[in-house]
Design an enzyme around this catalytic site. Structure first.
Site, PDB file in Angstrom:
ATOM      1  CD  GLU A  60      -2.989  -0.953   2.331  1.00 39.74           C
ATOM      2  OE1 GLU A  60      -3.340   0.141   2.792  1.00 39.74           O
ATOM      3  OE2 GLU A  60      -3.341  -2.047   2.819  1.00 39.74           O
ATOM      4  CG  ASP A  78      -1.398  -2.153   5.397  1.00 38.12           C
ATOM      5  OD1 ASP A  78      -0.260  -2.464   4.970  1.00 38.12           O
ATOM      6  OD2 ASP A  78      -1.739  -0.976   5.630  1.00 38.12           O
ATOM      7  CG  ASP A 125      -6.012  -3.404   7.750  1.00 34.65           C
ATOM      8  OD1 ASP A 125      -6.184  -3.523   6.515  1.00 34.65           O
ATOM      9  OD2 ASP A 125      -5.513  -2.394   8.272  1.00 34.65           O
ATOM     10  CD  GLU A 169     -11.323  -0.027   4.941  1.00 37.18           C
ATOM     11  OE1 GLU A 169     -11.343   0.247   3.728  1.00 37.18           O
ATOM     12  OE2 GLU A 169     -12.363  -0.118   5.625  1.00 37.18           O
ATOM     13  CE1 TYR A 195       2.049   4.432   6.749  1.00 37.52           C
ATOM     14  CE2 TYR A 195       0.296   3.199   7.822  1.00 37.52           C
ATOM     15  CZ  TYR A 195       0.715   4.122   6.879  1.00 37.52           C
ATOM     16  OH  TYR A 195      -0.204   4.728   6.085  1.00 37.52           O
ATOM     17  NE  ARG A 202      -1.784   6.981   7.130  1.00 35.87           N
ATOM     18  CZ  ARG A 202      -1.193   8.038   6.556  1.00 35.87           C
ATOM     19  NH1 ARG A 202      -1.400   9.248   7.019  1.00 35.87           N
ATOM     20  NH2 ARG A 202      -0.416   7.870   5.521  1.00 35.87           N
ATOM     21  CG  HIS A 213       0.590  -0.954  10.106  1.00 33.12           C
ATOM     22  ND1 HIS A 213       1.226  -1.117   8.908  1.00 33.12           N
ATOM     23  CD2 HIS A 213      -0.657  -0.520   9.814  1.00 33.12           C
ATOM     24  CE1 HIS A 213       0.407  -0.780   7.931  1.00 33.12           C
ATOM     25  NE2 HIS A 213      -0.756  -0.417   8.458  1.00 33.12           N
TER      26      HIS A 213
END
Length: 662
Positions: A12, A85, A87, A89, A314, A316, A361
DNA sequence: CAGTGAGCGAGCTTCCGCTTGACTT
């Protein structure tokens, strides 16, 4: 080398792509999606409840270029590894990438595409992940679609209702409207609050150079006898202070009080204080707000730079997890720098307690403990140091403090004094924190003390505080509302819409915010309640586990929600926004009164007789300095996007404007 | 960055979550 297999790895973040590209050999090509690629169209609902919630996705306009690169990359590759990632999303992004590849003019063979996930950016982690290569998890994708579609249906149904009933251009949504609601309800509590004065009684003692205080716990005659310990004061009895509500009574009590005290009990307790978990996005924003007064947006912008320079992981994230490699690095650093006794004996791991954490993350930490960020620009250095200290401290020993409590008997009352002494700093050596509590001298039962001074001090009960960036983000996270990537944007949105104002770092609702909130709560209470998101997340979990069909979830929700939208549109009254009166007559019509209204560009002054009288004037908020061009008063203004700037009050005669004070 | 509200009934506004950029005028 003839049979070298070309692999395309899809991630991403572009920074992640660059980093990982360095680890992997030339048989890998790494491309970043830069977030979502396909989404619902902006200009229309894009979901059809009449057709079993058929969804129209389209490539986001600003992602056409990336999609082209991805499709070209796919043609060159023998295998495609979707490493977005791990997750909800991220799974959806992989699914869309796969769809784009399979539905290209020259389709990519599905068998070439697989889904992998890794948490660490090393060659080993990638190769390990490759062994476990699987397929896209369609249940998890459905959970994302349900989330996306529900947010769209709520946002794109409620906003038009507001256009009709309040004003054009307004917005409402599952997250922003609850955030406004929190701020409005807090303001109501503050308005309702009645402050009361009260009095606390303190006795002050001197021991050598040292001054310490004790506070009144219990009023009344206390029996003092050498041979007989007072039963009341033994065992596990806990005390709380006694306060006076009446000033005169407090002062009278102090006047009659003897200055002779007898130590009745001394208790010492060793307390171990452990370091806080490493930073998540929310905690980082909260701390930067509290310590430096930064907005969430500012913090994220500085963090982005640190991330791109490869200094931090990361930024976020909702995870407090630290990789073994990082933990070991921190431990040996602490040992070398401070000595073995400063390293916590068993590795300290933290668990996530925030709702709806997805943990794709690591926590936010320095990528290299030996980098102290000395070359950084001031703002970056401040944030980096905060991150560094908090992360490294997690592997340091606990601080050992000694809490002491001393009970003193006066014949007319019982007093307590407490102090704290640091026995071993442990992790505090790294964070640099200190304790400000008073230090008590050595005292033992039976000692007699004479007070230097006794006084009644006035206090006031205070209303609940207005939200700051820090406390607002904290509340949202606790309720599971919003995500690491959205805390900052949401707070910006509600300011741009003029629903709330930030005054000296604190949020206050505007009259528009109050009116819109009142309307929404009256007509759509359930959607805009705190439990709504929690229930939604529960259902999304069921969808992700394959236990609930996402279209059924949509149907159940829409069946109830749509009726409310129809009813509100048909039956509710137009909303009147409360106006603040200036107490002056309108200079144009001489009949109406001047009022402050909140428009698209913030506050402005108009006549109460609008639309009969169309008088308007600027609402001037003095900036506290003079215009550098003409010497007139400088005023605070807002752009269409809600950003503050300074202008001259003599506009349009004087055209001076600037972002900063000159 | 220089306006604003109502209603007229053209054509438009709007959600949340994932990721940066191009800007500091």
């Amino acid at each position: 080398m003839a049979d070298m297999q070309k692999k395309l790895l899809v991630v991403e973040s572009p920074t992640k792509a660059r980093t990982i590209g360095k680890y992997l050999g030339s048989d890998y090509e790494v491309i970043a999606t830069v977030g979502h690629l396909r989404d619902l169209p902006k200009s229309k609902m894009g979901v059809d409840p009449e057709d079993n919630f058929r969804v129209d996705y389209e490539i986001s306009p600003d992602k056409k270029k990336v999609v082209k690169e991805l499709l070209e990359g796919a043609k060159r590759a023998d295998s495609i590894l979707l490493a977005t990632d791990p997750d909800r999303e991220g799974e959806a992004i992989s699914w869309h990438v796969k769809w784009l590849m399979e539905n290209d003019k020259k389709p990519v063979d599905s068998k070439k595409i697989s889904r992998i996930s890794f948490h660490e950016i090393t060659k080993e982690a990638v190769e390990e992940a490759l062994k476990k290569a699987g397929d896209v998890d369609l249940d998890l994708v459905d959970a994302q679609q349900a989330r996306r579609v529900l947010d769209r249906m709520v946002g794109y149904s409620l906003s038009p209702v507001l256009w009709r009933k309040v004003r054009r251009g307004l917005s409402a949504g599952r997250v922003q409207s609850v955030t406004v609601r929190l701020i409005v309800e807090r303001e109501k509590e503050i308005e309702k609050f009645k402050s009361e004065k009260f009095y606390r009684i303190f006795a002050e003692f001197k021991s050598g150079e040292n001054v310490f205080r004790a506070e009144l716990m219990k009023v009344g005659e206390q029996r003092v006898h050498k041979s007989q310990k007072l039963e009341l004061f033994d065992g596990n009895y806990t005390y709380s202070r006694t306060i006076f509500e009446d000033k005169k009574k407090a002062e009278d009590y102090v006047k009659t009080l003897s200055d002779q005290y007898l130590i009745d009990k001394v208790s010492g307790k060793e307390v171990h204080r452990t370091p806080l978990p490493p930073f998540t996005t929310s905690k980082l924003q909260q701390n930067a707000s509290r310590r430096m007064g930064w907005s969430g947006k500012q913090t994220m912008s500085v963090a982005q730079h640190l991330y791109e320079k490869g200094l931090i992981t990361y930024h976020r994230t909702d995870s407090v997890y630290l990789s073994d490699k990082a933990v070991n690095e921190f431990r040996s650093y602490i040992e070398k720098k401070f000595g073995a006794e400063y390293v916590v004996k068993t590795v300290r791991h933290y668990r996530n307690n925030s709702k709806n954490a997805q943990e794709a993350h690591e926590a936010i930490r320095p990528t290299s403990v030996s980098n102290l960020g000395e070359d950084l620009e001031a703002r970056e250095k401040k944030l980096y140091e905060m991150i560094w200290k908090r992360a490294v401290a997690t592997q340091a020993a606990a601080a050992i403090l000694k809490n002491t409590k001393v009970l003193m008997v006066n014949k007319d009352g019982l007093f307590e004094s407490s102090g704290v002494r640091m026995m071993f700093p442990g992790f505090l050596k790294i964070t640099g924190e200190t304790y400000e509590d008073q230090i008590l001298p050595e005292m033992k039962v039976g000692d007699k003390l004479k007070a230097k001074k006794t006084a009644a001090e006035e206090y006031e009960t205070s209303p609940p505080p207005r939200y700051t960036d820090a406390s607002l983000i904290s509340s949202l996270e606790k309720q599971g509302i919003g995500r690491p990537s959205t805390y900052a944007p949401i707070i910006s949105t509600i300011q741009i819409r003029q629903y709330v104002d930030k005054d000296e770092g604190k949020f206050k609702p505007t009259s528009l915010g109050v009116a819109v909130n009142q309307y929404l709560v009256t007509n759509f209470d359930d959607v805009l309640s705190l439990p709504f998101t929690a229930n939604m997340e529960e259902d999304l979990d069921k969808v992700a586990l394959g236990k609930l069909d996402w279209k059924k979830m949509m149907k159940d929700f829409w069946g109830i929600f749509e009726k409310k939208v129809v009813t509100a549109t048909k039956e509710s009254e137009r909303v009147k926004v409360e106006v603040e009166k200036l107490g002056k007559k309108c200079p144009d019509c001489k009949e109406g009164e001047l009022v402050i209204r909140v428009g698209r560009f913030g506050k402005f002054i108009s006549c109460s007789r609008f639309p009969d009288c169309k008088y308007t004037a600027q609402f001037k908020e003095l900036a506290g300095f003079k215009c550098p061009d003409c010497g007139g008063e400088a005023v605070v203004k807002k752009t269409k996007k809600g950003r503050k700037f300074y202008g001259c009050a003599n506009y349009p005669k004087c055209k001076w404007a600037g972002w900063k004070k000159p």
